[in-house]
Enzyme design. Structure first.
Site, PDB file in Angstrom:
ATOM      1  N   GLU A 177       0.827  -1.209   0.000  1.00 57.62           N
ATOM      2  CA  GLU A 177       0.000   0.000   0.000  1.00 57.62           C
ATOM      3  C   GLU A 177       0.859   1.257   0.000  1.00 57.62           C
ATOM      4  O   GLU A 177       0.538   2.244  -0.666  1.00 57.62           O
ATOM      5  CB  GLU A 177      -0.951  -0.018   1.195  1.00 57.62           C
ATOM      6  CG  GLU A 177      -1.988  -1.117   1.128  1.00 57.62           C
ATOM      7  CD  GLU A 177      -2.784  -1.098  -0.178  1.00 57.62           C
ATOM      8  OE1 GLU A 177      -3.249  -0.012  -0.580  1.00 57.62           O
ATOM      9  OE2 GLU A 177      -2.918  -2.156  -0.794  1.00 57.62           O
ATOM     10  N   HIS A 180       1.963   1.977  -3.544  1.00 56.58           N
ATOM     11  CA  HIS A 180       0.973   2.675  -4.372  1.00 56.58           C
ATOM     12  C   HIS A 180       1.101   4.192  -4.190  1.00 56.58           C
ATOM     13  O   HIS A 180       1.025   4.950  -5.157  1.00 56.58           O
ATOM     14  CB  HIS A 180      -0.444   2.245  -3.994  1.00 56.58           C
ATOM     15  CG  HIS A 180      -0.917   0.985  -4.667  1.00 56.58           C
ATOM     16  ND1 HIS A 180      -0.845   0.789  -6.034  1.00 56.58           N
ATOM     17  CD2 HIS A 180      -1.486  -0.142  -4.156  1.00 56.58           C
ATOM     18  CE1 HIS A 180      -1.348  -0.403  -6.334  1.00 56.58           C
ATOM     19  NE2 HIS A 180      -1.738  -0.988  -5.220  1.00 56.58           N
ATOM     20  N   GLU A 233      -0.462  -2.827  -9.932  1.00 57.34           N
ATOM     21  CA  GLU A 233      -0.484  -3.821  -8.864  1.00 57.34           C
ATOM     22  C   GLU A 233       0.839  -4.580  -8.794  1.00 57.34           C
ATOM     23  O   GLU A 233       1.381  -4.822  -7.705  1.00 57.34           O
ATOM     24  CB  GLU A 233      -1.646  -4.797  -9.069  1.00 57.34           C
ATOM     25  CG  GLU A 233      -2.999  -4.193  -8.780  1.00 57.34           C
ATOM     26  CD  GLU A 233      -3.140  -3.729  -7.350  1.00 57.34           C
ATOM     27  OE1 GLU A 233      -2.615  -4.397  -6.439  1.00 57.34           O
ATOM     28  OE2 GLU A 233      -3.752  -2.674  -7.125  1.00 57.34           O
TER      29      GLU A 233
END
Length: 305
Positions: A177, A180, A233
């Site tokens: 996370e 990202h 991803e």
């Protein structure tokens, strides 16, 4: 941007009516000065973006440079929007009695893991040095976690409890996370979404004709519903894997994590918000398995410190 000089004396190199910058770059005759300046500014920005998006020299995983589209959305404004959205989320959770206190053992566990990972983030994004990192735990059966632009992290208790995550596996979720946010995938996706919603072609935006930056910065409410591309991803998987390994977390946990995710998908379709935006699958696991050996030495070195 280099300022433009007035039209100059015609010559073979400079036809009548053209505009030039101080570095000698010349716009064709008849090109509106404002349009040429906007286009030139973007091209100069693109070159700078390419240079700033290069990978750390010591990176062990192989991911490409970040997309230059993200520069259509101002980073500062998006981070401010994310901070406001994060504060609203925590206030709502607090009012409903769902925000786990900072002194709770599980919250402290997350904070301890975050503090181990954060020192390894700035090499992937220089802005991370100024981020006010924050970690919150919210009571919910949902299997979910996220990191907003600017380093605003939240975990739901469901992802920890239902998947029975070890510290190493939590570090892999958190590293993913964080990646990202560091790789600015939300910033890029919002630029694309805004172009579509405004009906403005990307070509027009690149020439400075669309107000995409100001509009996208007001879309903080979309941050929790963005769907990233398969490449994003994969990018986050690998960057997160390396960050966690450098922090001393076992990279093999990335494989066991996604195996657990896959099992959760097969057993229950409810409460899988994380999996709706982060689909599991054999290829994802195989790619992680291929990259674990690349970062194992980093993990072993961190454990010896």
């Amino acid at each position: 941007m280099h300022p433009a000089l007035p039209p100059h004396t015609p010559s073979d190199d400079h036809p009548t009516g053209c505009w030039c910058a101080q570095d000698g770059a010349c716009a064709p005759a008849g090109t509106p000065r404002s349009l040429w300046q906007a286009r030139r500014a973007f091209l100069l920005l693109g070159g700078a973006a390419t240079a700033s998006a290069t990978l750390p020299a010591w990176a062990q995983v192989d991911v490409g440079a970040s997309s230059r589209l993200r520069h259509l959305v101002p980073a500062e404004e998006l981070e401010q929007a994310a901070e406001q959205e994060y504060a609203k989320l925590l206030q709502e959770a607090r009012s409903q009695g769902k925000l786990v206190p900072a002194g709770d053992a599980q919250t402290q566990r997350l904070q301890r893991i975050a503090q181990a990972l954060i020192p390894h983030t700035a090499a992937w994004n220089e802005r991370a040095r100024q981020w006010q990192w924050s970690v919150a735990l919210i009571r919910s059966n949902d299997i979910n976690a996220f990191c907003m632009p600017g380093g605003k992290i939240a975990f739901f208790t469901g992802i920890i409890d239902k998947l029975r995550l070890s510290d190493d596996e939590i570090a892999m979720v958190m590293g993913h996370e964080m990646a990202h946010a560091l790789r600015e995938h939300s910033r890029e996706q919002l630029a694309k979404n805004t172009a579509t919603s405004l009906g403005i072609s990307l070509g027009a935006q690149l020439l400075g004709l669309g107000d995409v930056g100001n509009y996208a910065a007001r879309l903080g409410g979309q941050l929790l519903s963005l769907r990233f591309s398969r490449n994003d991803e994969s990018d986050a998987d690998l960057v997160g894997l390396e960050i966690a390994a450098r922090a001393g977390y076992n990279p093999n946990a990335a494989v066991s994590l996604w195996e657990k995710m896959g099992n959760a998908t097969g057993s229950n379709a409810n409460g899988l918000a994380f999996l709706s935006t982060h689909p599991s699958g054999p290829e994802r696991i195989r790619e992680l398995q291929r990259n674990v050996p690349r970062v194992t030495g980093l993990y072993e070195a961190a454990r010896r410190r």
